[in-house]
Design an enzyme around this catalytic site. Structure first.
Site, PDB file in Angstrom:
ATOM      1  N   GLU A   1      38.030 -36.221 -13.454  1.00 18.48           N
ATOM      2  CA  GLU A   1      38.445 -35.748 -12.132  1.00 18.48           C
ATOM      3  C   GLU A   1      39.397 -36.722 -11.459  1.00 18.48           C
ATOM      4  O   GLU A   1      39.289 -37.941 -11.639  1.00 18.48           O
ATOM      5  CB  GLU A   1      37.243 -35.530 -11.199  1.00 18.48           C
ATOM      6  CG  GLU A   1      36.690 -34.122 -11.189  1.00 18.48           C
ATOM      7  CD  GLU A   1      35.649 -33.912 -12.257  1.00 18.48           C
ATOM      8  OE1 GLU A   1      35.289 -32.754 -12.509  1.00 18.48           O
ATOM      9  OE2 GLU A   1      35.197 -34.905 -12.840  1.00 18.48           O
ATOM     10  N   THR A   2      40.313 -36.133 -10.700  1.00 15.02           N
ATOM     11  CA  THR A   2      41.162 -36.878  -9.774  1.00 15.02           C
ATOM     12  C   THR A   2      40.870 -36.358  -8.371  1.00 15.02           C
ATOM     13  O   THR A   2      40.874 -35.146  -8.142  1.00 15.02           O
ATOM     14  CB  THR A   2      42.646 -36.702 -10.112  1.00 15.02           C
ATOM     15  OG1 THR A   2      42.908 -37.269 -11.404  1.00 15.02           O
ATOM     16  CG2 THR A   2      43.535 -37.390  -9.093  1.00 15.02           C
TER      17      THR A   2
END
EC number: 5.1.-.-
Length: 288
Positions: free
Chosen positions: A46-47
């Site tokens: 995830e970002t």
């Protein structure tokens, strides 16, 4: 475009363990497609994108921010480890002065507060319901073969399938289990399942630290073969194991190669506090 960007390892007190997340600070609105492009470039599970809610807000002074999470292939409605990483960046790198931060997200308002030995996330608890084995038999057998299964539950809120393995299995079995995730999206393509949780009951202790339960998490439907440590999965696991163990305070370990620890406290208001550490391992500027 120049954006401050960080990588933090979440649910660990040691660098290069836990779950790494990228955290991007947005001074102004980003073009919609750019979120996904940046997440694809970072290529982590995830970002996170933290944005100001008002033009006059400050990353050092404000206590409320917008927060979104993207895998390399899609946006997701909830991500625990990237929320923890975001709070760590604001608290420890940006030197935000508040004791509690509120993030406005697709899953409602989520709070993160300072603790002496980590950061506490205030998350919803998602109940599980009994799942008929025959409806998911092909999926489970493709993933874990003839491994003995003790219980199967489904979370309608998160679309996660929880598979409790036999109590005859221990942590070492779960850690070494070969899980085949590649065929799962083709087997389950109705959209009902978006994540697979495997879990086993913990042990009372001995030479190792006692944990109430262990887990691993797989989400090939959103481009994540195996997630190292998953806060959102523990919004489901905490509900299940609290009922099974009749406990409100629990300690959990996610048995990925990197591994991660979570301290869990179910609250009277139907939410859960999930505490973990975070280590910032990289900071820089995105210049594209």
């Amino acid at each position: 475009m120049k954006l401050p960007i960080f990588i933090a390892d979440a649910f660990t007190a040691t660098a290069f363990r836990g779950n790494p997340a990228a955290v991007c600070l947005l001074e102004r609105t980003l073009e919609e497609d750019a979120h996904q492009q940046i997440a694809r470039e970072m290529n982590l599970s995830e970002t996170a994108f933290i944005r100001k809610l008002q033009p006059t807000d400050s990353f050092t002074q404000s206590s409320r921010f917008g927060l979104r999470w993207f895998t390399p292939v899609s946006e997701v409605p909830l991500c625990g480890h990237a929320t923890l990483a975001s709070a760590a960046v604001l608290f420890h790198k940006i030197q935000n002065r508040n004791s509690t931060l509120t993030f406005v997200t697709m899953s409602g308002e989520l709070k993160a507060r300072r603790a002496e030995d980590g950061i506490v996330l205030d998350f919803p608890v998602y109940p599980t319901f009994p799942q008929d084995f025959h409806e998911v038999e092909d999926l489970i057998k493709a993933a874990i073969g003839d491994t003995l299964v003790q219980d199967i539950r489904y979370s309608t809120d998160t679309r996660k399938l929880l598979v409790r393995l036999s109590d005859s299995y221990d942590r070492s079995f779960l850690e070494s289990l070969k899980v085949n995730t590649e065929p799962l999206p083709a087997i389950e393509k109705t959209g009902k399942v978006r994540g697979l949780i495997l879990t086993v009951k913990g042990e009372p202790g001995g030479q190792t630290a006692p944990y109430d339960f262990y887990s691993r998490y797989f989400a090939p439907w959103v481009g994540i073969a195996e997630d190292p440590v998953t806060g959102s999965a523990h919004t489901v696991l905490s509900s299940y194991w609290s009922q099974q163990l009749r406990k409100k305070e629990m300690r959990a370990f996610q048995c990925s190669r990197r591994g991660g620890e979570l301290d869990i406290s179910l609250r009277p208001d139907g939410r859960v506090d999930i505490k973990g550490g975070a280590v910032i391992v990289l900071e820089g500027t995105l210049t594209a």
